[in-house]
Design an enzyme around this catalytic site. Structure first.
Site, mmCIF file in Angstrom:
data_model
loop_
_atom_site.group_PDB
_atom_site.id
_atom_site.type_symbol
_atom_site.label_atom_id
_atom_site.label_comp_id
_atom_site.label_asym_id
_atom_site.label_seq_id
_atom_site.Cartn_x
_atom_site.Cartn_y
_atom_site.Cartn_z
ATOM 1 N N ASN A 153 -9.995 -1.282 -0.959
ATOM 2 C CA ASN A 153 -8.553 -1.020 -0.887
ATOM 3 C C ASN A 153 -7.905 -1.475 -2.197
ATOM 4 O O ASN A 153 -7.860 -2.673 -2.480
ATOM 5 C CB ASN A 153 -7.960 -1.782 0.311
ATOM 6 C CG ASN A 153 -6.475 -1.510 0.506
ATOM 7 O OD1 ASN A 153 -5.835 -0.870 -0.315
ATOM 8 N ND2 ASN A 153 -5.926 -2.001 1.605
ATOM 9 N N CYS A 209 0.818 -1.228 0.000
ATOM 10 C CA CYS A 209 0.000 0.000 0.000
ATOM 11 C C CYS A 209 0.843 1.267 0.000
ATOM 12 O O CYS A 209 0.335 2.341 -0.302
ATOM 13 C CB CYS A 209 -0.943 0.000 1.194
ATOM 14 S SG CYS A 209 -2.108 -1.369 1.123
ATOM 15 N N HIS A 264 -3.955 6.893 1.991
ATOM 16 C CA HIS A 264 -4.224 5.547 1.492
ATOM 17 C C HIS A 264 -5.569 5.067 2.050
ATOM 18 O O HIS A 264 -5.946 5.426 3.167
ATOM 19 C CB HIS A 264 -3.106 4.583 1.901
ATOM 20 C CG HIS A 264 -3.434 3.181 1.520
ATOM 21 N ND1 HIS A 264 -3.645 2.832 0.208
ATOM 22 C CD2 HIS A 264 -3.676 2.079 2.267
ATOM 23 C CE1 HIS A 264 -3.978 1.555 0.169
ATOM 24 N NE2 HIS A 264 -4.006 1.073 1.395
HETATM 25 N N1 ACO Z 1 -18.048 -10.028 7.596
HETATM 26 C C1 ACO Z 1 -18.559 -10.513 8.719
HETATM 27 N N2 ACO Z 1 -17.796 -10.856 9.778
HETATM 28 C C2 ACO Z 1 -16.473 -10.707 9.647
HETATM 29 C C3 ACO Z 1 -15.881 -10.189 8.482
HETATM 30 C C4 ACO Z 1 -16.719 -9.853 7.421
HETATM 31 N N3 ACO Z 1 -16.242 -9.337 6.264
HETATM 32 N N4 ACO Z 1 -14.537 -10.140 8.672
HETATM 33 C C5 ACO Z 1 -14.302 -10.605 9.896
HETATM 34 N N5 ACO Z 1 -15.468 -10.965 10.487
HETATM 35 C C6 ACO Z 1 -15.677 -11.520 11.815
HETATM 36 C C7 ACO Z 1 -14.481 -12.333 12.262
HETATM 37 O O1 ACO Z 1 -14.570 -13.643 11.774
HETATM 38 C C8 ACO Z 1 -14.637 -12.249 13.767
HETATM 39 O O2 ACO Z 1 -15.611 -13.185 14.151
HETATM 40 P P1 ACO Z 1 -15.433 -14.023 15.539
HETATM 41 O O3 ACO Z 1 -15.421 -12.972 16.620
HETATM 42 O O4 ACO Z 1 -16.630 -14.904 15.536
HETATM 43 O O5 ACO Z 1 -14.135 -14.729 15.400
HETATM 44 C C9 ACO Z 1 -15.194 -10.853 13.999
HETATM 45 O O6 ACO Z 1 -15.778 -10.458 12.751
HETATM 46 C C10 ACO Z 1 -14.157 -9.861 14.397
HETATM 47 O O7 ACO Z 1 -13.034 -9.984 13.511
HETATM 48 P P2 ACO Z 1 -11.806 -9.041 13.575
HETATM 49 O O8 ACO Z 1 -10.804 -9.462 12.542
HETATM 50 O O9 ACO Z 1 -11.339 -8.973 15.016
HETATM 51 O O10 ACO Z 1 -12.471 -7.658 13.167
HETATM 52 P P3 ACO Z 1 -11.916 -6.209 13.316
HETATM 53 O O11 ACO Z 1 -12.798 -5.430 14.170
HETATM 54 O O12 ACO Z 1 -10.446 -6.198 13.614
HETATM 55 O O13 ACO Z 1 -12.070 -5.646 11.809
HETATM 56 C C11 ACO Z 1 -10.789 -5.223 9.839
HETATM 57 C C12 ACO Z 1 -11.427 -6.282 10.733
HETATM 58 C C13 ACO Z 1 -11.889 -4.378 9.246
HETATM 59 C C14 ACO Z 1 -10.072 -5.958 8.730
HETATM 60 C C15 ACO Z 1 -9.817 -4.335 10.627
HETATM 61 O O14 ACO Z 1 -9.026 -5.116 11.464
HETATM 62 C C16 ACO Z 1 -8.906 -3.505 9.739
HETATM 63 O O15 ACO Z 1 -9.335 -2.679 8.955
HETATM 64 N N6 ACO Z 1 -7.595 -3.684 9.858
HETATM 65 C C17 ACO Z 1 -6.612 -2.899 9.057
HETATM 66 C C18 ACO Z 1 -6.583 -3.289 7.603
HETATM 67 C C19 ACO Z 1 -5.424 -2.549 6.938
HETATM 68 O O16 ACO Z 1 -5.123 -1.420 7.244
HETATM 69 N N7 ACO Z 1 -4.686 -3.185 6.067
HETATM 70 C C20 ACO Z 1 -3.437 -2.524 5.659
HETATM 71 C C21 ACO Z 1 -3.318 -2.177 4.321
HETATM 72 S S1 ACO Z 1 -3.438 -3.511 3.268
HETATM 73 C C22 ACO Z 1 -1.881 -3.701 2.525
HETATM 74 O O17 ACO Z 1 -0.889 -3.124 2.810
HETATM 75 C C23 ACO Z 1 -1.864 -4.746 1.529
#
Ligand code: ACO
Length: 343
Positions: A300, A121, A270
């Site tokens: 993204n 990214c 980003h």
């Molecule tokens: N739909 C429904 N439920 C979901 C989804 C989805 N799309 N994704 C995850 N869940 C569920 C999980 O399975 C989990 O369920 P469980 O509690 O039964 O196990 C629950 O939701 C919570 O999951 P988390 O992963 O803890 O969710 P979180 O609140 O952390 O949100 C997210 C996830 C949106 C991905 C967040 O962590 C985030 O945005 N992180 C940063 C992403 C980022 O910046 N990436 C960097 C750039 S990418 C690059 O460089 C290539």
């Protein structure tokens, strides 16, 4: 020393729109529009059709950037292509895009250097640093810099992969970085990396420490387990690191330039998660009306995100000559960066 400025922009997303509801209905993923939108701000993304790869998406954006700069592919002295989803493991997609742009054909062939940048990214901003240096050193008059991604081919579109797959979309953005004697352009770039986070967000399908690098069965057929085939992400750790490093990247750039956030007219963050950007903006007191977004429509798009933002702002009239623009990114690696530009 000449200044380096952005003389043209282009952006391309493939036509097929995949909404959050489509992920449920067409792919059978156990998710919902409400979950994805509330956590990330994403409503839809675009997916390329099978047969279309990263160099092709990049070529389309590059041609639009060349047209807006009034230049031909043959005017380029260097090609930089930032991607985490290259067409092949090697060679890089830069040479494939060079070929697609017609630079290897006929009497006007120009076998200019073509280099891939693999900084996820942050790849576009690493490219901005490289292109700016090439122009300011006098080595190049015009550099084509493209960020392009075909994520849809390499994400787990099942419930098991929903945490990662629902975030990403395909697309490409391009700029031409050109030399000028005018008092304008890219004022500085600041890049950073912290390899302690390398495995927090990674895709291990290729692991050269193994012998062979992909396990084979008794018939010599490669066997890749889903956890290695698709990206792995510890989302909460990435989220925290993104907020911290993006704030740091903004402060580093402003301090180096002797400006405050108020001097910046347009912020291009980003687009990994709308909540990350809102958090950074709130922490630094950046008003909403100076921030532009595309995550709602594109998800993204990794290295393509910032050039797509720039292109939309330039074509839509939001970005005007003389404006001070700040670009900020964080991504896998960890890697991050910022750029300040007088448009
Ligand atoms: N739909 C429904 N439920 C979901 C989804 C989805 N799309 N994704 C995850 N869940 C569920 C999980 O399975 C989990 O369920 P469980 O509690 O039964 O196990 C629950 O939701 C919570 O999951 P988390 O992963 O803890 O969710 P979180 O609140 O952390 O949100 C997210 C996830 C949106 C991905 C967040 O962590 C985030 O945005 N992180 C940063 C992403 C980022 O910046 N990436 C960097 C750039 S990418 C690059 O460089 C290539």
């Amino acid at each position: 020393m000449p200044n380096a400025y952005i003389s043209g922009t282009g952006g391309y997303v493939p036509p097929r729109v995949v909404t959050n509801d489509d992920l449920v209905q067409q792919y059978g993923i156990d998710t919902s529009h409400e979950w994805i939108n509330r956590r990330t701000g994403i409503n839809q993304r675009h997916y390329a059709e099978p047969g279309v790869g990263t160099a092709e998406l990049g070529e389309k954006a590059a041609r639009l950037a060349l047209e807006s700069a009034g230049l031909e592919p043959q005017d380029m002295d260097m090609i930089l292509l930032a991607t985490l989803s290259p067409d092949y493991c090697f060679p890089g997609s830069g040479v494939l895009m060079q070929r697609r742009l017609g630079l290897c054909d006929g009497p006007k062939a120009r076998f200019v250097p073509a280099m891939d940048i693999r900084n996820q990214c942050s790849g576009f901003l690493y490219g901005m640093g490289t292109a700016t240096s090439m122009v300011q050193s006098g080595a190049c008059k015009h550099v084509l810099l493209v960020g392009a991604e075909t994520h849809s081919a390499a994400i787990d579109l099942s419930t098991a992969g929903r945490t990662v797959s629902t975030l990403f979309g395909d697309g490409a953005g391009a700029v031409i970085v050109s030399a000028t004697d005018e008092d304008r352009g890219i004022r500085g770039w600041w890049l950073g990396a912290d390899g302690r986070g390398a495995e927090v967000l990674c895709q291990h399908v290729w692991n050269i420490s193994k012998r062979p690098f992909i396990p084979v069965d008794e018939n010599g057929v490669g066997q890749v387990q889903p956890e290695e085939m698709f990206a792995h992400m510890e989302g909460k750790r990435v989220f925290r690191a993104a907020v911290e490093r993006m704030c740091e990247a903004v402060l580093t750039a402003c301090t180096a330039q002797g400006i405050t956030g108020e001097d910046v007219d347009l912020w291009c963050f980003h687009q990994a998660n709308m909540r990350i950007n809102q958090y950074v903006a709130k922490t630094l007191g950046i008003p909403d009306d100076k921030l532009i977004h595309n995550i709602d429509r594109y998800g993204n798009t990794t290295a393509a995100t910032i050039p797509l933002l720039l292109d939309e702002a330039a074509r839509g009239g939001r970005l005007q000559r003389g404006m001070k623009v700040a670009m900020v990114a964080f991504g896998s690696g960890y890697t991050w960066g910022s750029v300040i530009c007088d448009w």
